[in-house]
Scaffold this motif. Structure first.
Motif, short mmCIF file in Angstrom:
data_model
loop_
_atom_site.label_atom_id
_atom_site.label_comp_id
_atom_site.label_asym_id
_atom_site.label_seq_id
_atom_site.Cartn_x
_atom_site.Cartn_y
_atom_site.Cartn_z
N GLY A 62 0.84 -1.19 0.00
CA GLY A 62 0.00 0.00 0.00
C GLY A 62 0.87 1.24 0.00
O GLY A 62 1.84 1.32 0.76
N GLN A 63 0.52 2.20 -0.85
CA GLN A 63 1.37 3.39 -1.01
C GLN A 63 0.57 4.67 -0.96
O GLN A 63 -0.54 4.76 -1.50
N LEU A 64 1.15 5.65 -0.32
CA LEU A 64 0.60 7.00 -0.38
C LEU A 64 0.73 7.56 -1.79
O LEU A 64 1.66 7.23 -2.51
N LEU A 122 -4.23 13.74 6.91
CA LEU A 122 -4.30 12.43 7.52
C LEU A 122 -4.28 12.56 9.04
O LEU A 122 -3.56 13.40 9.58
N ASP A 176 -5.17 7.13 10.27
CA ASP A 176 -4.80 6.98 8.86
C ASP A 176 -3.32 6.63 8.73
O ASP A 176 -2.95 5.74 7.96
N ARG A 177 -2.49 7.32 9.49
CA ARG A 177 -1.05 7.08 9.37
C ARG A 177 -0.67 5.69 9.88
O ARG A 177 0.18 5.02 9.29
N LEU A 184 -1.79 3.28 7.13
CA LEU A 184 -0.90 3.33 5.97
C LEU A 184 0.45 2.68 6.28
O LEU A 184 1.05 2.05 5.41
N ALA A 208 1.95 -0.40 4.14
CA ALA A 208 3.26 -0.30 3.50
C ALA A 208 4.09 -1.56 3.73
O ALA A 208 4.95 -1.90 2.93
N LEU A 226 -9.83 6.46 1.90
CA LEU A 226 -8.51 6.84 1.40
C LEU A 226 -8.38 6.53 -0.09
O LEU A 226 -7.81 7.31 -0.86
N LEU A 231 -4.51 6.67 -1.52
CA LEU A 231 -3.94 5.34 -1.30
C LEU A 231 -4.07 4.51 -2.56
O LEU A 231 -5.13 4.49 -3.20
N ALA A 287 4.68 7.09 5.75
CA ALA A 287 3.29 7.39 6.06
C ALA A 287 3.23 8.52 7.09
O ALA A 287 4.17 8.75 7.82
#
Length: 318
Positions: free
Chosen positions: A47-49, A174, A178-179, A182, A186, A214, A220, A318
């Protein structure tokens, strides 16, 4: 079947294997065995920002090192949480590094103070990525290969969504949940909801709503990390292109549609377009440059830089 599985994961990194199996016309048990085999070879979904969606700026650094220093410089950069991938090219003295910055102070601290003082580093060229044409950071060649006879979602009969995403306006904020979410994605983009719930202190249903929010907001995405050499693709290279100003977007979109191209972006600097490609060997690269890229309108020059080694790949903070 492996290519179909990888392609399906590229389109939806959290898709259930049962759904992918139906799309491919295979049994879930057979697909699960193939998936496990690919995992033993290093397959992971990350998973990537999406940096631009969060008000961050993406940079591509082209670094030249003193003889024998590239390895230590690369390892030092790899330890930084703001670097996403690092590759070694051009006889072992040139590094390519992708990173993100959140503020002008952060940018200036890194580019004007920290990097120039790095031992063994002789020059730094920093290029701001203006527009990415291949979504987030796709690091393998197969994003353009369709899977299955019809490439359709068997649950509702509709075509599976294209991986391209359009950035909505305005940065998204965020919160701590959320962080935390994420950060877990990641590590493993396919982590189960109970695992994500335990890591964030939220209920599985709350985590699911956060995930959907997201993704809907374009913050995301999911990328497949799988070494192309396992599929017989042994040559990776960076392409630096000079393109007539009015043709940059058209050429960028054309490159993004080529299955050989894992990444393409408009950039600042003497070359206004950069891309990364994966090929079976030098003959395929020559054919691609001569027949595919050479026929695109507006291209004035191309510089190639074969990648000798990848030091870091698919990692965003993240």
């Amino acid at each position: 079947m492996e290519l179909g599985l990888l392609q399906a994961l590229q389109l939806d990194g959290r898709a259930a294997l049962s759904r992918i199996a139906r799309s491919l016309g295979a049994s879930e048990r057979t697909l699960a065995r193939r998936y496990s085999r690919l995992c033993t070879l290093g397959l992971r979904v990350v998973g990537q920002l999406v940096p631009a969606r969060l008000g961050m700026t993406r940079w591509l650094l082209r670094l030249h090192c003193a003889p024998g220093s590239a390895g230590s410089v690369a390892r030092a950069l790899a330890r930084r949480p703001d670097t996403s991938w690092i590759s070694l090219a051009s006889g072992g003295s040139e590094l390519y590094c992708a990173l993100t910055t959140s503020t002008q102070h952060e940018r200036d601290k890194l580019l004007l103070e920290k990097l120039p003082r790095t031992p063994g580093l002789t020059s730094v060229d920093a290029h701001c990525l203006l527009r990415v044409f291949t979504g987030i950071t796709s690091t393998w060649y197969a994003s353009g290969i369709p899977f299955g006879p019809a490439r359709r979602d068997e649950e509702n009969g509709a075509p599976l969504p294209a991986p391209e995403f359009r950035e909505p306006p305005g940065p998204l904020s965020l919160d701590a949940t959320d962080r935390a979410l994420l950060a877990e994605l990641a590590k493993d983009g396919r982590a189960a909801l109970p695992e994500l719930a335990a890591a964030t202190g939220r209920s599985p249903s709350s985590v699911q709503r956060r995930l959907e929010h997201l993704k809907a907001q374009g913050a995301l995405g999911f990328s497949v990390d799988f070494a192309p050499r396992h599929l017989g693709y042994d040559l990776m290279t960076h392409l630096w292109l000079r393109v007539a100003p009015g043709e940059v977007s058209a050429v960028g979109r054309a490159l993004a549609a080529h299955p050989e191209i894992a990444f393409a972006a408009a950039t600042t600097g003497p070359h206004n377009l950069v891309a990364s490609g994966v090929f079976r060997g030098d003959h395929d690269l020559h054919h691609y440059l001569d027949q595919r890229v050479g026929s695109l309108p507006g291209i004035q020059s191309i510089e190639t830089a074969p990648i000798l080694r990848e030091v870091k790949r698919l990692a965003f903070r993240a």
